[in-house]
Design a protein around this motif. Structure first.
Motif, mmCIF file in Angstrom:
data_model
loop_
_atom_site.group_PDB
_atom_site.id
_atom_site.type_symbol
_atom_site.label_atom_id
_atom_site.label_comp_id
_atom_site.label_asym_id
_atom_site.label_seq_id
_atom_site.Cartn_x
_atom_site.Cartn_y
_atom_site.Cartn_z
ATOM 1 N N ASN A 376 0.831 -1.214 0.000
ATOM 2 C CA ASN A 376 0.000 0.000 0.000
ATOM 3 C C ASN A 376 0.861 1.257 0.000
ATOM 4 N N ALA A 377 1.979 1.199 0.733
ATOM 5 C CA ALA A 377 2.859 2.368 0.814
ATOM 6 C C ALA A 377 3.777 2.491 -0.395
ATOM 7 N N LYS A 378 3.723 1.507 -1.290
ATOM 8 C CA LYS A 378 4.607 1.486 -2.457
ATOM 9 C C LYS A 378 6.075 1.583 -2.027
ATOM 10 N N SER A 379 6.384 0.843 -0.943
ATOM 11 C CA SER A 379 7.746 0.841 -0.417
ATOM 12 C C SER A 379 8.628 -0.101 -1.236
ATOM 13 N N ARG A 380 9.858 0.299 -1.431
ATOM 14 C CA ARG A 380 10.814 -0.548 -2.129
ATOM 15 C C ARG A 380 11.526 -1.507 -1.171
ATOM 16 N N ALA A 381 11.287 -1.337 0.122
ATOM 17 C CA ALA A 381 11.930 -2.204 1.110
ATOM 18 C C ALA A 381 11.274 -3.583 1.108
ATOM 19 N N ASN A 382 12.061 -4.583 1.499
ATOM 20 C CA ASN A 382 11.568 -5.957 1.576
ATOM 21 C C ASN A 382 10.905 -6.157 2.934
ATOM 22 N N PRO A 383 9.613 -6.479 2.982
ATOM 23 C CA PRO A 383 8.936 -6.651 4.277
ATOM 24 C C PRO A 383 9.619 -7.668 5.179
ATOM 25 N N LYS A 384 10.231 -8.697 4.576
ATOM 26 C CA LYS A 384 10.873 -9.736 5.391
ATOM 27 C C LYS A 384 12.075 -9.205 6.157
ATOM 28 N N ASP A 385 12.619 -8.079 5.723
ATOM 29 C CA ASP A 385 13.759 -7.489 6.433
ATOM 30 C C ASP A 385 13.321 -6.715 7.669
ATOM 31 N N TYR A 386 12.011 -6.596 7.893
ATOM 32 C CA TYR A 386 11.483 -5.842 9.033
ATOM 33 C C TYR A 386 10.496 -6.728 9.793
ATOM 34 N N PRO A 387 11.029 -7.641 10.619
ATOM 35 C CA PRO A 387 10.179 -8.657 11.253
ATOM 36 C C PRO A 387 9.257 -8.123 12.345
ATOM 37 N N PHE A 388 9.604 -6.988 12.953
ATOM 38 C CA PHE A 388 8.824 -6.484 14.073
ATOM 39 C C PHE A 388 8.026 -5.244 13.678
ATOM 40 N N GLU A 389 6.836 -5.139 14.250
ATOM 41 C CA GLU A 389 6.030 -3.918 14.105
ATOM 42 C C GLU A 389 5.852 -3.295 15.489
ATOM 43 N N LEU A 390 6.117 -1.994 15.577
ATOM 44 C CA LEU A 390 5.848 -1.245 16.800
ATOM 45 C C LEU A 390 4.486 -0.587 16.642
#
Length: 471
Positions: A376-390
């Motif tokens: 949705n955010a059209k992010s180029r980052a890989n979601p798997k590289d960010y395992p935690f959500e605050l």
């Protein structure tokens, strides 16, 4: 004035300025040629100064205008070109130049502080200042006000410097007189016993000493009246006033009856015989007591708070229910919130007198939700590289601005053990956005419509951990 620092990446300040778009404090330029004397003068003449980001284009995302890094020439010749424009202003404008993002597309960040020598004008004699996202000429009455303010500050500095010297000289004179009078008293006491026939001479000396003491007190009184009449900062008065406040705090904190009275919402009254200090009036005395009561009340209130982080499995049913209710109060959809709370990695609680008033959590979201956020955010980052959500950061209004959420996040975030994390917040939630930036998150991608509140947009924020991820 000149080049201050070179960095390989964008500073956190520049990221913030890019996300805010052009404003009274920020201007974007595509190339060094675009920086004009008008821009430098406008920021120097403003009340708070500002920054010029060179090598940046404007881009509209939704209804928000942001800056996009394009890069520019950051050679010495380009910087010298800008410095020459600053020196050509009348008087010259002081600024600092930073070279950033050298590893990718280098940009210049030009920091122009609000000038103490304003007003400034361009070589062509144009006086202007920043107004919103543009420069505008100064009106004659604005220009006159700046001249008058500058002269007033100069006079105040000269006055305070002179008054400070007088106060120091007076203090030395009082110390000298105290010692002299004591020595005279010792000598006169001996002389009165031994030399009864010199009584008239001693009376004359004592009279002179008395007159000198009265004259010294008169000078001190005049100086104190001068400070109070002009409402100027008096360092001697402030020092004595703070001493009185500290003494009141000690007395109140050491007495249970006074603490109970304050806890019940009562007020305290005290009387003093004579003056506490020549520099503290009766009104100051009462003000000091009120300030001490306020300090003690805040200290006692802070003792009622507690912060704790633990896994959902260690929480009671009542704690889980209350946590979910607080999260829903913060704007989350209440349906299914209990199951989502139980699946969190770590829950954080803020309690006041044992009642939960604030929440935060570290979550390991499901892969589908995880991917959807980044998509949705059209992010180029890989979601798997960010395992935690605050997330689920919420504190009831009466308990805000007391430092408790800072304490909770300070305990919660290290439990991610240095791994990367992400967070989302509504674009209009300035408090949350500021908090994330302070915790070294950075906005990423584009704002997208909120599924819960379609009239608002959501922004994705990313934070790089402090340890290397295992492969």
């Amino acid at each position: 004035m000149g080049l201050k620092k070179r960095t390989k990446t964008l500073s956190s300040l520049s990221r913030t300025l890019l996300s805010e778009g052009e404003s009274e404090h920020v201007d974007f330029k595509r190339s060094p040629d675009g920086v004009s004397a008008d821009d430098l003068v406008a920021f120097a003449n403003s009340d708070s100064g500002g920054h010029i980001l060179v090598g940046v284009d404007e881009q509209t995302v939704g209804n928000t205008q942001i800056g996009v890094v394009r890069g520019c020439d950051v050679s010495d010749a380009s910087i010298l070109q800008i410095l020459n424009k600053a020196v050509s202003c009348i008087p010259p404008v002081s600024m600092d130049v930073f070279i950033e993002n050298l590893n990718a597309k280098p940009i210049l960040r030009i920091a122009v502080a609000s000038s103490a020598t304003k007003p400034h004008c361009t070589p062509k004699g144009i006086y202007c200042r920043r107004d919103g996202s543009r420069n505008r000429p100064l009106h004659p009455n604005e220009l006159l006000k700046i001249f008058l303010d500058t002269e007033a500050r100069a006079f105040a500095e000269r006055f305070e410097s002179a008054a400070g010297r007088i106060a120091e000289d007076l203090s030395e004179l009082e110390d000298t007189l105290d010692k002299s009078i004591k020595n005279m008293g010792d000598q006169l006491g001996w002389a009165e016993y031994k030399l009864g026939d010199t009584e008239s001479t001693l009376d004359a000396i004592l009279g002179q000493v008395g007159r000198l003491g009265r004259e010294t007190d008169d000078i001190s009184s005049r100086l104190r009246s001068l400070f109070r009449q002009d409402k100027r900062d008096d360092p001697v008065r402030n020092r004595e006033f703070n001493k009185v406040v500290d003494e009141f705090v000690k007395v109140i904190s050491g007495r249970e009856d006074l603490l109970r009275a304050i806890a019940a919402g009562g007020t305290l009254t005290m009387t003093t015989e004579g003056k506490v200090s020549r520099d503290v009036t009766e009104d100051d005395f009462r003000e000091a007591l009120d300030m001490a009561v306020s300090v003690v009340r805040k200290m006692e209130d802070q003792k009622k708070y507690a912060v704790e982080c633990k896994s959902p499995s260690r929480c009671t049913e009542a704690e889980l229910d209350c946590f979910g209710a607080i999260v829903a109060e913060g704007g989350e959809i209440a349906d299914g919130i209990r199951n989502r709370v139980e699946s969190a990695h770590v829950l954080g609680f803020i309690t006041y007198e044992g009642v939960i008033v604030g929440t935060a959590a570290l979550k390991k979201p499901k892969a589908s939700y995880h991917a959807k956020v980044f998509e949705n955010a059209k992010s180029r980052a890989n979601p798997k590289d960010y395992p935690f959500e605050l997330g689920w950061i919420f504190l009831q209004t009466p308990h805000q601005k007391k430092g408790q959420m800072t304490k909770l996040l300070g305990q919660l975030m290290p439990l991610a053990k240095g791994q990367n994390m992400f967070a989302t917040t509504r674009t209009g939630n300035e408090r949350m956005r500021e908090m994330l930036l302070q915790m070294q998150f950075r906005s990423d991608g584009e704002a997208y419509p909120s599924a819960q509140q379609p009239d608002q947009t959501v922004q994705l924020f990313l934070r790089i951990g402090n340890v290397t991820k295992e492969k």
